[in-house]
Design an enzyme around this catalytic site. Structure first.
Site, PDB file in Angstrom:
ATOM      1  N   ARG A   1      21.402 -47.497  31.057  1.00 38.86           N
ATOM      2  CA  ARG A   1      22.529 -48.305  31.545  1.00 38.86           C
ATOM      3  C   ARG A   1      22.284 -48.656  32.997  1.00 38.86           C
ATOM      4  O   ARG A   1      22.107 -47.765  33.822  1.00 38.86           O
ATOM      5  CB  ARG A   1      23.828 -47.480  31.520  1.00 38.86           C
TER       6      ARG A   1
ATOM      7  N   ASP B   1      27.358 -37.020  32.465  1.00 42.12           N
ATOM      8  CA  ASP B   1      26.182 -37.775  32.021  1.00 42.12           C
ATOM      9  C   ASP B   1      25.369 -36.908  31.052  1.00 42.12           C
ATOM     10  O   ASP B   1      24.798 -35.888  31.435  1.00 42.12           O
ATOM     11  CB  ASP B   1      25.342 -38.162  33.240  1.00 42.12           C
TER      12      ASP B   1
END
Ligand code: PRP
Ligand code: URA
Length: 209
Positions: A104, A200
Site C-alpha cells: 500500500r 500493521d
C-alpha cells in the site's frame, strides 16, 4: 452482509484477541496467525466438492469420499498473506501456491504491484486468496483483478480482519468472490488503518517498522 462469512468460532475469537494486544510478541503473533489459519481454513474449504474413489480397507471394498477436481491454489498477498499461507499448506499440503506482491502506498493507499507468480491453469482450479487485512480493499481488489486477468474464475477471499468500508468496496468490485473473515471491525481511521484492528499485520509478523 451477503457473500461474507464471519467465522465466530470461540477459539478463533480468543486467539484473535491475543493477537490484537499491543504487547503480544512477534513470535506469538506469528504462531497465533498460523493456528488461526487452520481454523479459518476449515471454514473456507467446508463446501469443497467431493467425489468417490473405490478403495480397499483391510475389511472390504468401499466408495470413499475424496476431493474432486484439480488441486486448489492458495494465492498469498505478500507479505502478510504468508502468515495465513503456512498453516493452510499444513491443511492442504498438495495445494498449488500463487504469490501476489503488493504494498500500500502510504500516501495514496493505492496498491502497488511488485511481483506476480501463479500456476498457468488458474481457470481450472479453485483459488483461495489470503491476506490477513481487508482495509480499504485496494490490495484485495487489485490481487483479484490480476488473478482474473490470468484466468481465475472460481475465487474465495480469506482474511483475518476486515473494515466495513473495505467489505462494501470489495463486494461491489468482485460480487462473485465470497469473503471469509474472523471479524468485521468498527471502521478505518484517517490513515486507512482498521480500528480497533491489530496494527500493521506485516510489521507485527516480521518485527519490522
Ligand atoms: C497490508 C495488508 C494488506 C493491505 C490491506 O499490506 O497485508 O495487503 O495492507 O490494506 P488495503 O485493504 O487498504 O489495501 P501492506 O501494504 O502493509 O504490505 P505488507 O504485507 O508487505 O506489510
Ligand atoms: N494493513 C494493515 O496491516 N493493517 C491495517 O489496519 C490496515 C492495512
Amino acid at each position: 452482509m451477503q457473500g461474507v462469512t464471519v467465522v465466530d468460532h470461540p477459539l478463533v475469537q480468543h486467539k484473535l484477541s491475543i493477537m490484537r494486544k499491543k504487547e503480544t510478541s512477534t513470535a506469538s503473533f506469528r504462531r497465533l496467525l498460523r493456528e488461526i489459519s487452520l481454523l479459518l481454513g476449515y471454514e473456507v474449504t467446508r463446501n469443497l466438492e467431493l467425489t468417490t474413489e473405490k478403495i480397499n480397507t483391510p475389511m472390504e471394498e468401499m466408495d470413499a469420499p475424496t476431493l474432486e477436481g484439480k488441486k486448489l491454489v492458495f494465492a498469498s498477498v505478500l507479505r502478510a498473506g504468508n502468515g495465513l499461507l503456512e498453516g493452510l499448506l499444513d491443511l492442504v499440503p498438495a495445494a498449488r501456491v500463487a504469490h501476489v506482491g503488493l504494498y500500500r502506498d502510504h500516501d495514496t493507499l493505492e496498491a502497488v504491484e511488485y511481483f506476480f507468480k501463479a500456476p498457468s491453469d488458474l481457470g481450472d482450479r479453485l483459488v483461495i486468496v489470503v491476506d490477513p487485512m481487508l482495509a480499504t480493499a485496494n490490495s484485495a481488489i487489485a490481487a483479484i483483478d490480476k488473478l482474473k486477468e490470468r484466468g481465475a474464475t472460481n475465487i474465495r477471499f480469506l482474511c483475518l480482519l476486515a473494515a466495513p468500508e473495505g467489505v462494501e468496496r470489495f463486494t461491489k468490485a468482485h460480487p462473485d468472490v465470497p469473503v471469509f473473515t474472523a471479524s468485521i471491525d468498527r471502521g478505518l481511521n484517517e490513515k486507512g488503518y482498521i480500528m480497533p484492528g491489530l496494527g500493521d499485520a506485516g510489521d507485527r509478523m516480521y518485527g519490522t517498522k
